[in-house]
Enzyme design. Sequence first.
Site, mmCIF file in Angstrom:
data_model
loop_
_atom_site.group_PDB
_atom_site.id
_atom_site.type_symbol
_atom_site.label_atom_id
_atom_site.label_comp_id
_atom_site.label_asym_id
_atom_site.label_seq_id
_atom_site.Cartn_x
_atom_site.Cartn_y
_atom_site.Cartn_z
ATOM 1 N N ASP A 1 48.194 43.197 39.333
ATOM 2 C CA ASP A 1 48.315 43.254 37.927
ATOM 3 C C ASP A 1 49.056 44.597 37.385
ATOM 4 O OD1 ASP A 1 47.247 40.954 37.647
ATOM 5 O OD2 ASP A 1 44.952 41.736 37.317
HETATM 6 N N1 URA Z 1 42.416 40.817 41.372
HETATM 7 C C1 URA Z 1 42.684 41.325 39.896
HETATM 8 O O1 URA Z 1 42.066 41.050 39.061
HETATM 9 N N2 URA Z 1 43.891 41.835 39.797
HETATM 10 C C2 URA Z 1 44.540 42.279 40.851
HETATM 11 O O2 URA Z 1 45.717 43.080 40.569
HETATM 12 C C3 URA Z 1 44.474 41.832 42.140
HETATM 13 C C4 URA Z 1 43.100 41.266 42.253
#
Ligand code: URA
Length: 247
Positions: free
Chosen positions: A106
């Site tokens: 993310d």
């Molecule tokens: N889980 C999440 O919520 N975000 C990420 O970037 C990776 C794993």
Amino acid sequence: MAKERLDKIIASQSMITRSEAGKLIKSGQVKADGLTVKDKAFKADPSETVIEVSGKVLSYKKHIYIMMNKPVGIVSASRDPKEKTVVDLVPEELKRPGLFPAGRLDKDTTGFVLITDDGEFAHNILSPSKHINKTYLAATRGRIDEKYLKAIREGMTAGSEVFMPASIEPYNNTQNSEYKYIYKIILHEGRYHQIKRMISASEQVLLSLKRIAMGSLSLDENLKEGSCREITPEEFKMITEKNGESF
Ligand code: URA
């Protein structure tokens, strides 16, 4: 390896376009095994022929594998009309056509992103059936209740989704005193916002999330946020390694 046209070889290894490569060849700036070649249609086997472009030896690689320490605020994509991407951060000397992140973090997650131009490899490491571990450090506002730790370990249900069993342990934080509650989480799948949803289903608030390993390859601690480097062949094997075996 099969022989390829010189302009095509050069364009596959850098951000030099084929027509630019053609111009370099025409102007006498390209050598094959020490001899200047002025014909862009000249064919060579890049694994056997020493190709020099403007005096620099082209170290030919079919594919490239780059470890990046992603900072906050960068999107895991090849390009984006508005946002800066992980591929934008790759320095010129490692850039080539077709780079993309093998697995997304993310925008607000930091840590290990693998950038490559090898679609087959990416498909393999992302396939849930291959169960490549992804290890994260998640900082939360408070302590996660024991009943939720158990649920995560057994395969948590969040809304209508059931996650695969994941490993979660409190992480002994020796260096980073910024956060009081940190958990080391190992996922065997990569579902959308998975850790965010697991933490929120555990009635906790996620303060920060960092990926620290893929398979048994840990993020290089010397890589500053935003920087990257090529991984070695040994490290490459570690990504797919589980209990000493690779797929
Ligand atoms: N889980 C999440 O919520 N975000 C990420 O970037 C990776 C794993």
